[in-house]
Design an enzyme around this catalytic site. Structure first.
Site, PDB file in Angstrom:
ATOM      1  N   HIS A  17       0.942  -1.112  -0.670  1.00 40.68           N
ATOM      2  CA  HIS A  17      -0.339  -0.101  -0.110  1.00 40.68           C
ATOM      3  C   HIS A  17       0.956   1.417   0.096  1.00 40.68           C
ATOM      4  O   HIS A  17       1.801   1.289   1.339  1.00 40.68           O
ATOM      5  CB  HIS A  17      -1.219  -0.170   1.462  1.00 40.68           C
ATOM      6  CG  HIS A  17      -1.576   0.937   1.282  1.00 40.68           C
ATOM      7  ND1 HIS A  17      -3.540   0.948   1.385  1.00 40.68           N
ATOM      8  CD2 HIS A  17      -1.743   2.751   1.723  1.00 40.68           C
ATOM      9  CE1 HIS A  17      -3.405   2.387   1.304  1.00 40.68           C
ATOM     10  NE2 HIS A  17      -3.167   2.886   1.088  1.00 40.68           N
ATOM     11  N   HIS A  19       1.654   5.357  -2.167  1.00 44.42           N
ATOM     12  CA  HIS A  19       1.738   6.148  -2.906  1.00 44.42           C
ATOM     13  C   HIS A  19       2.208   7.450  -3.424  1.00 44.42           C
ATOM     14  O   HIS A  19       3.545   7.397  -2.509  1.00 44.42           O
ATOM     15  CB  HIS A  19       0.497   8.216  -1.878  1.00 44.42           C
ATOM     16  CG  HIS A  19      -0.289   7.138  -1.268  1.00 44.42           C
ATOM     17  ND1 HIS A  19      -2.106   7.568  -1.731  1.00 44.42           N
ATOM     18  CD2 HIS A  19      -0.909   6.451   0.171  1.00 44.42           C
ATOM     19  CE1 HIS A  19      -3.184   6.556  -0.601  1.00 44.42           C
ATOM     20  NE2 HIS A  19      -2.101   6.656  -0.032  1.00 44.42           N
ATOM     21  N   LYS A 104      -9.150   0.193  -5.209  1.00 41.24           N
ATOM     22  CA  LYS A 104      -9.276   0.647  -4.488  1.00 41.24           C
ATOM     23  C   LYS A 104     -10.914   1.294  -3.775  1.00 41.24           C
ATOM     24  O   LYS A 104     -11.190   2.311  -4.464  1.00 41.24           O
ATOM     25  CB  LYS A 104      -8.051   1.198  -4.648  1.00 41.24           C
ATOM     26  CG  LYS A 104      -8.107   2.381  -2.445  1.00 41.24           C
ATOM     27  CD  LYS A 104      -7.557   1.661  -1.816  1.00 41.24           C
ATOM     28  CE  LYS A 104      -7.845   2.191  -0.911  1.00 41.24           C
ATOM     29  NZ  LYS A 104      -6.757   3.217   0.194  1.00 41.24           N
ATOM     30  N   HIS A 141     -10.855   1.468   2.389  1.00 46.02           N
ATOM     31  CA  HIS A 141     -10.450   2.605   3.272  1.00 46.02           C
ATOM     32  C   HIS A 141     -11.470   2.231   4.027  1.00 46.02           C
ATOM     33  O   HIS A 141     -12.413   2.826   3.670  1.00 46.02           O
ATOM     34  CB  HIS A 141     -10.016   3.538   2.614  1.00 46.02           C
ATOM     35  CG  HIS A 141      -9.826   5.290   3.242  1.00 46.02           C
ATOM     36  ND1 HIS A 141      -8.553   5.769   3.782  1.00 46.02           N
ATOM     37  CD2 HIS A 141     -10.172   5.358   4.073  1.00 46.02           C
ATOM     38  CE1 HIS A 141      -8.345   6.272   4.778  1.00 46.02           C
ATOM     39  NE2 HIS A 141      -9.498   6.319   5.437  1.00 46.02           N
ATOM     40  N   HIS A 179      -4.785  -0.439   6.162  1.00 45.49           N
ATOM     41  CA  HIS A 179      -4.398   0.384   7.013  1.00 45.49           C
ATOM     42  C   HIS A 179      -4.962   0.061   8.553  1.00 45.49           C
ATOM     43  O   HIS A 179      -5.433   1.068   8.730  1.00 45.49           O
ATOM     44  CB  HIS A 179      -3.488   2.414   6.826  1.00 45.49           C
ATOM     45  CG  HIS A 179      -4.996   2.648   5.895  1.00 45.49           C
ATOM     46  ND1 HIS A 179      -6.259   2.507   6.327  1.00 45.49           N
ATOM     47  CD2 HIS A 179      -4.709   2.885   4.202  1.00 45.49           C
ATOM     48  CE1 HIS A 179      -7.143   2.972   5.201  1.00 45.49           C
ATOM     49  NE2 HIS A 179      -5.950   3.973   4.433  1.00 45.49           N
ATOM     50  N   ASP A 256       1.708   3.140   3.710  1.00 43.15           N
ATOM     51  CA  ASP A 256       0.737   4.361   3.184  1.00 43.15           C
ATOM     52  C   ASP A 256       1.412   4.527   3.340  1.00 43.15           C
ATOM     53  O   ASP A 256       0.646   6.025   3.569  1.00 43.15           O
ATOM     54  CB  ASP A 256      -0.534   4.107   4.222  1.00 43.15           C
ATOM     55  CG  ASP A 256      -1.747   4.483   4.093  1.00 43.15           C
ATOM     56  OD1 ASP A 256      -1.591   5.222   2.864  1.00 43.15           O
ATOM     57  OD2 ASP A 256      -2.218   5.121   4.974  1.00 43.15           O
TER      58      ASP A 256
HETATM   59  O1  DOR Z   1      -2.999  10.205   5.517  1.00 43.45           O
HETATM   60  C1  DOR Z   1      -3.552   9.239   4.567  1.00 43.45           C
HETATM   61  N1  DOR Z   1      -3.348  10.310   3.324  1.00 43.45           N
HETATM   62  N2  DOR Z   1      -4.333   8.717   4.418  1.00 43.45           N
HETATM   63  C2  DOR Z   1      -5.177   8.727   3.208  1.00 43.45           C
HETATM   64  O2  DOR Z   1      -6.141   7.372   3.176  1.00 43.45           O
HETATM   65  C3  DOR Z   1      -4.601   9.125   2.194  1.00 43.45           C
HETATM   66  C4  DOR Z   1      -3.117   8.864   2.232  1.00 43.45           C
HETATM   67  C5  DOR Z   1      -2.957  10.298   0.727  1.00 43.45           C
HETATM   68  O3  DOR Z   1      -3.056  10.552  -0.225  1.00 43.45           O
HETATM   69  O4  DOR Z   1      -2.601  11.350   1.488  1.00 43.45           O
HETATM   70 ZN    ZN Z   2      -3.316   5.263   1.425  1.00 46.03          ZN
END
Ligand code: DOR
Ligand code: ZN
Length: 352
Positions: A17, A19, A104, A141, A179, A256
């Site tokens: 997971h 980004h 997702k 989520h 998460h 995450d």
């Molecule tokens: O804290 C987070 N940031 N939780 C999420 O679900 C998305 C993520 C983000 O993309 O910044």
């Molecule tokens: Zn995330």
């Protein structure tokens, strides 16, 4: 393995997971992840979100271009699509054929770039039916977003209000509860009855294993410890650590790591997300060592994820040493900077 080793060797882990965003900032964060992980599941919450196979392919090409620029040949991005009220069964089948690893589910408004998220799961039944049929995992989520639910209860309420009914309606659908942050989620996943099938799992971040909600308010507000779902009480951290280190294959690694520029975090309305990618494995090692369970790290980090996703385990090994690593106060992020988790402090373990 001795009780307090100073070095551990693992099959190379993956991050289930992650980004990495898009544009100028992507290559800065990608390098941190690719140094440690062989593969990572790339979250689709771009602006606009990655809702179709064509958009995912184009995103994958941009990732590959950055990997080429960085000279990285040892990292594979695993692509996901963003489920919307309009996702069709056809798109699901097309995604399966194209090697997309999951869809997702963001409840609308739950977090960063989730405005296009699902307003009511009923709108997605055709897509979910198709996902169940082709063995396409749904990555959730797990928070309800109603304003009248206390933010610290959003995950626990999601289990009863959404997840349990969803699993009843689609019993063969593969679901990853992403998460997780609460005792309720850890116990729900641990105790779920699946008839021996691999239908439910959860990822756990390093910050939720190492910190409780006090960390957001330690001596003043700490925006870099703010993520969603938000850190919870100590009893929840303890339950997550127990799940992660239990050797139960339903729990595996997903950082995450969610980069936001320093200015977007240190703001009147700061963004949610912790940037853990800089030394995520060191953070996990610290967490496992804190309960003397380093011997359980490899399963969590390297085996259970690929097993759930029906992908081959990695074969290369990596070595972590117990050697404190200084974490910089800031790192470059495009033409801005980012403050990594533990900025200005040390992490007890680092990658050789
Ligand atoms: O804290 C987070 N940031 N939780 C999420 O679900 C998305 C993520 C983000 O993309 O910044
Ligand atoms: Zn995330």
């Amino acid at each position: 393995m001795s009780n307090s080793p100073t070095q551990i060797q693992l099959i190379q882990p993956d991050d289930w997971h992650l980004h990495i965003r898009d544009g100028e900032v992507m290559k800065d964060v990608l390098a941190d992840t690719a140094r440690q992980f062989a593969r990572a599941i790339i979250m689709p919450n771009l602006k606009p979100p990655v809702t179709t196979v064509d958009l995912a392919k184009a995103y994958q090409e941009r990732i590959q271009a950055n990997l080429n620029t960085l000279g990285i040949t040892s990292f594979t991005p695993l692509m996901t699509l963003y489920l919307t009220d309009n996702t069709s069964a056809d798109e699901v089948r097309k995604a399966k054929a194209a090697g997309i690893v999951g869809f997702k589910l963001y409840p609308a408004g739950a977090t960063t770039n989730s405005d296009a998220g699902v307003s009511d799961l009923k709108h997605c039944y055709a897509a979910l039916e198709a996902m169940q049929a082709v063995g396409m995992p749904l990555l959730v989520h797990g928070e309800v977003t109603h304003a009248d639910i206390d933010i610290f209860d959003r995950e626990a309420v999601f289990i009863d209000a959404v997840l349990e009914p969803l699993r009843k309606k689609f019993p063969e659908l593969k679901i990853v509860f992403e998460h997780i942050t609460t005792k309720q989620a850890a116990h729900y996943v641990r105790d779920a009855v699946t008839g021996g099938k691999n239908t439910i799992a959860a990822t756990i971040t390093p910050q939720h294993l190492l910190m409780n909600r006090n960390a957001i308010f330690a001596g003043g507000i700490r925006p870099h410890n703010y993520c969603l779902p938000v850190l919870k009480r100590e009893e929840h951290r303890v339950a997550l650590l127990e799940a992660a280190t239990s050797g139960n294959s339903r729990f595996f690694l997903g950082t995450d790591s969610a980069p936001h520029a320093k200015g977007a975090k240190e703001a009147v309305c700061g963004c949610a997300g912790c940037y853990s990618a800089f030394n995520a494995l060191g953070l996990y090692a610290e967490a496992f060592e804190s309960v003397d369970k380093l011997d359980k790290l490899e399963g969590f980090a390297s085996f259970f994820g690929p097993d759930f996703y029906s992908l081959p385990r990695n074969t290369k090994t990596i070595t972590l040493v117990k050697q404190p690593q200084n974490i910089p106060a800031e790192l470059p992020l495009g033409d801005a900077t980012i403050v990594p988790l533990r900025a200005g402090e040390t992490i007890a373990w680092s990658l050789v």
